[in-house]
Scaffold this motif. Structure first.
Motif, short mmCIF file in Angstrom:
data_model
loop_
_atom_site.label_atom_id
_atom_site.label_comp_id
_atom_site.label_asym_id
_atom_site.label_seq_id
_atom_site.Cartn_x
_atom_site.Cartn_y
_atom_site.Cartn_z
N GLU A 162 0.82 -1.21 0.00
CA GLU A 162 0.00 0.00 0.00
C GLU A 162 0.85 1.27 0.00
N ILE A 163 1.96 1.22 0.71
CA ILE A 163 2.88 2.36 0.73
C ILE A 163 3.43 2.62 -0.67
N ASN A 164 3.77 1.54 -1.38
CA ASN A 164 4.30 1.68 -2.73
C ASN A 164 3.23 2.16 -3.70
N ARG A 166 0.71 4.02 -3.14
CA ARG A 166 0.46 5.44 -2.90
C ARG A 166 1.47 6.32 -3.63
N SER A 167 2.68 5.82 -3.82
CA SER A 167 3.75 6.63 -4.42
C SER A 167 3.84 6.50 -5.93
N ARG A 174 -0.83 0.84 -10.60
CA ARG A 174 -1.55 0.95 -9.33
C ARG A 174 -2.76 0.01 -9.31
N ARG A 178 -3.51 -3.13 -6.83
CA ARG A 178 -4.71 -3.17 -6.00
C ARG A 178 -5.41 -4.52 -6.11
#
Length: 204
Positions: A162-164, A166-167, A174, A178
């Motif tokens: 999730e951190i990745n 977001r970036s 993305r 997901r």
């Protein structure tokens, strides 16, 4: 490298002020431990009726162990590559553009170990579910422990991924990641449900 260290040394290095190994590596270890517990549980469940199933389950669980452990090193390497990208100079417009591209590429790379961790952990949960149907009752607690280890591994992979996500700027990437997160959500739910069922059985 995790393959060249004993458990104590690796854990002590994780506890130090070194940036890696970190959470991703811990998740990989949890997945490997879950797979190892299932291999053992299958080998204690070799009654005539389920001998073939037990053999296949033990073999598959053993195959997952090095796959999971390899993710510990892959996670550390990906973190190093991402850190190096962020450390690139950004004084000129060209340097800023090059740095931005490098960060995006390294972020995609950093997403791969947690993505694979979710997949490995999900497979461990699936094997645990399979074993619960026919394993030796004496190893039910070990199967539950494997399920919980896999659940922790998947949850770790999810938060790291999730951190990745977001970036990342690439919408297609993305969305692809997901899908992996949705797979992880299901695995976490399945593991919790499986552990609950095993607890009910052992309390009877």
């Amino acid at each position: 490298m995790i393959s060249s260290e004993n458990i104590r040394a690796y854990v002590e290095r994780m506890a130090s002020d070194e940036p890696a190994p970190g959470g991703g590596a811990a998740g990989a270890l949890q997945a490997a431990l879950g797979a190892a517990l299932l291999a053992m549980s299958a080998r204690y469940s070799t009654g005539a009726e389920h001998a073939a199933e037990a053999g296949r389950a033990a073999d598959r669980a053993e195959e997952l162990i090095p796959r999971a452990l390899g993710l510990a090193d892959a996670d550390a390497e990906a973190f190093g590559a991402l850190s190096a990208a962020y450390a690139l100079p950004k004084d000129s417009d060209q340097e800023k553009a090059e740095r931005s591209q490098a960060v995006q590429e390294a972020t995609v790379g950093a997403a791969q170990p947690p993505r694979e961790l979710i997949r490995v952990g999900t497979e461990v949960v699936g094997l645990a579910r399979e074993l619960t149907g026919w394993c030796n009752p004496n190893v039910l607690s070990d199967v539950a422990a494997a399920s919980e280890a896999a659940r922790a591994a998947v949850a770790t992979g999810m938060v790291t991924l999730e951190i990745n996500v977001r970036s990342l700027k690439d919408a297609a990437v993305r969305e692809e990641l997901r899908t992996e997160l949705a797979r992880g959500e299901q695995a976490v739910e399945d593991a919790a449900e499986l552990t609950g069922r095993i607890r009910e059985r052992v309390q009877r």
